[in-house]
Enzyme design. Sequence first.
Site, mmCIF file in Angstrom:
data_model
loop_
_atom_site.group_PDB
_atom_site.id
_atom_site.type_symbol
_atom_site.label_atom_id
_atom_site.label_comp_id
_atom_site.label_asym_id
_atom_site.label_seq_id
_atom_site.Cartn_x
_atom_site.Cartn_y
_atom_site.Cartn_z
ATOM 1 N N SER A 46 0.829 -1.213 0.000
ATOM 2 C CA SER A 46 0.000 0.000 0.000
ATOM 3 C C SER A 46 0.869 1.272 0.000
ATOM 4 O O SER A 46 0.356 2.367 -0.209
ATOM 5 C CB SER A 46 -0.970 0.016 1.185
ATOM 6 N N HIS A 47 2.176 1.136 0.237
ATOM 7 C CA HIS A 47 3.063 2.308 0.196
ATOM 8 C C HIS A 47 4.264 2.075 -0.713
ATOM 9 O O HIS A 47 5.350 2.579 -0.470
ATOM 10 C CB HIS A 47 3.486 2.729 1.605
ATOM 11 N N GLU A 188 -5.566 0.780 1.921
ATOM 12 C CA GLU A 188 -6.075 -0.600 2.011
ATOM 13 C C GLU A 188 -7.515 -0.664 1.493
ATOM 14 O O GLU A 188 -7.921 -1.635 0.868
ATOM 15 C CB GLU A 188 -6.034 -1.097 3.454
HETATM 16 P P1 NDP Z 1 -0.683 -2.334 9.686
HETATM 17 O O1 NDP Z 1 -1.887 -2.652 10.458
HETATM 18 O O2 NDP Z 1 -0.437 -3.059 8.435
HETATM 19 O O3 NDP Z 1 0.625 -2.547 10.577
HETATM 20 C C1 NDP Z 1 0.860 -1.800 11.717
HETATM 21 C C2 NDP Z 1 2.133 -2.223 12.447
HETATM 22 O O4 NDP Z 1 1.822 -3.351 13.233
HETATM 23 C C3 NDP Z 1 3.326 -2.576 11.583
HETATM 24 O O5 NDP Z 1 4.474 -2.088 12.219
HETATM 25 C C4 NDP Z 1 3.262 -4.112 11.582
HETATM 26 O O6 NDP Z 1 4.522 -4.737 11.406
HETATM 27 C C5 NDP Z 1 2.739 -4.394 12.975
HETATM 28 N N1 NDP Z 1 2.032 -5.675 13.069
HETATM 29 C C6 NDP Z 1 1.064 -6.151 12.237
HETATM 30 N N2 NDP Z 1 0.652 -7.360 12.679
HETATM 31 C C7 NDP Z 1 1.369 -7.638 13.803
HETATM 32 C C8 NDP Z 1 1.397 -8.736 14.710
HETATM 33 N N3 NDP Z 1 0.607 -9.790 14.554
HETATM 34 N N4 NDP Z 1 2.256 -8.680 15.750
HETATM 35 C C9 NDP Z 1 3.066 -7.604 15.921
HETATM 36 N N5 NDP Z 1 3.076 -6.551 15.090
HETATM 37 C C10 NDP Z 1 2.245 -6.560 14.060
HETATM 38 O O7 NDP Z 1 -0.623 -0.743 9.447
HETATM 39 P P2 NDP Z 1 -1.726 0.245 8.818
HETATM 40 O O8 NDP Z 1 -2.472 -0.451 7.736
HETATM 41 O O9 NDP Z 1 -2.481 0.886 9.898
HETATM 42 O O10 NDP Z 1 -0.772 1.360 8.162
HETATM 43 C C11 NDP Z 1 -0.002 1.040 7.023
HETATM 44 C C12 NDP Z 1 0.903 2.175 6.671
HETATM 45 O O11 NDP Z 1 0.158 3.282 6.214
HETATM 46 C C13 NDP Z 1 1.812 2.724 7.765
HETATM 47 O O12 NDP Z 1 3.133 2.559 7.312
HETATM 48 C C14 NDP Z 1 1.451 4.195 7.880
HETATM 49 O O13 NDP Z 1 2.543 5.066 8.105
HETATM 50 C C15 NDP Z 1 0.873 4.461 6.529
HETATM 51 N N6 NDP Z 1 -0.032 5.625 6.510
HETATM 52 C C16 NDP Z 1 0.421 6.812 5.984
HETATM 53 C C17 NDP Z 1 -0.398 7.923 5.939
HETATM 54 C C18 NDP Z 1 0.101 9.234 5.402
HETATM 55 O O14 NDP Z 1 -0.672 10.169 5.276
HETATM 56 N N7 NDP Z 1 1.351 9.409 5.099
HETATM 57 C C19 NDP Z 1 -1.781 7.870 6.430
HETATM 58 C C20 NDP Z 1 -2.123 6.602 7.023
HETATM 59 C C21 NDP Z 1 -1.278 5.520 7.031
HETATM 60 P P3 NDP Z 1 4.851 -5.511 10.013
HETATM 61 O O15 NDP Z 1 4.979 -4.442 8.973
HETATM 62 O O16 NDP Z 1 6.130 -6.235 10.286
HETATM 63 O O17 NDP Z 1 3.702 -6.444 9.732
#
Ligand code: NDP
Length: 343
Positions: A46-47, A188
Amino acid sequence: MTTTPLSIEELGTRIEQVFAHAGMNPAQAGAMARVLTAGERDHCKSHGIYRIEGTLRTVKAGKVNPQAVPVLAPDDGTALVRVDAQGGFANAAFELALPELAARAKKLGMAAMVINDCTHLAALWPEVEAVTAHGLAAMVMCPSYATVAPTGGTDPLLGTNPFAFGWPRPAGDPYIFDFATSVAARGEVELHRRAGKALPEGWALDKDGNPTTDPEAALAGAMLPFGGHKGSAISTMIELLAGIMIGDLTSPEVLDYLGSTTLAPRHGELILAFSPEAFAKGRPGDPFARAETLFDAIIGQGARLPSQRRFRARAESAAEGITLSADEIAQLERFQRLGLDAV
Ligand code: NDP
């Protein structure tokens, strides 16, 4: 259908060429190419290259300055490191100001980078990781545009407001988490729409305020914060600290300015850096060793640390390259050929 894998460097170069062709100067094109390549490398679709189109559309609409040269304010002896993005992308401003943030945090124990007048459409983990590489703990946050209803409300008001944290681990990859304070990132929802898939329950409301699993209805309505009232409050805190406190736009103001959610949001960003040694000074125990005990206890229960999946994906990409679908390659070639005419 898949294609021949590209090396991380090859993909980075191709993305940078797309941005250069679209009129972005080397600082802007390079910084954006680095974060989107990192997204593909770490399997954060997604990024990754999915964001190229939005970047080009925002340039074409004149809502971001592709030639911006960020300006770092002179050191005023305080913990504030101010950088004016001059209407360009946040990532170029961040890269410019990072060494000063690290130096100031080491000297003073903590420091804050304030980025004003920037466009931010990337993930936050590349920034938070870059701060931890200096041996510092970090928090990063920014508003977005009004697409999320506060808990108990029905209308888009808050942004998806991402929040990231990092802790440096001297012997390995840092501890990093990074998430939207909405139940999922808006990208997403868009990916679900493109794939024709229903959203999970609890992600969104339609424009009349009713729960929906239809991505189209969700995009026309409002997303929900994660964790109910808790996520709603954290998201509000981000509006206050990384919008109002730094004299920049809040998510509703961003939407007014852009008039659309199809362009990348313009606002400010706040990056906080902490020196664990300075905070723990004079107290028993080494903070880094104590953190490892905590991480070991988490992993020891069978849980994983956030970002472990990403670091595994990164190692895989380094060894095997990055495989894009045939459609993605065709799209990349189209962007390379047509520049801004592709959007
Ligand atoms: P996710 O829910 O995909 O993930 C959130 C975090 O939780 C990640 O660090 C992930 O690590 C971790 N994680 C996920 N599952 C587990 C687990 N079972 N146990 C432990 N840790 C876990 O994130 P979002 O969908 O909420 O966000 C995705 C991205 O979107 C982010 O990078 C955010 O910065 C970006 N974003 C940017 C915006 C902007 O305006 N610039 C606006 C909104 C979001 P891992 O990656 O290793 O799975």
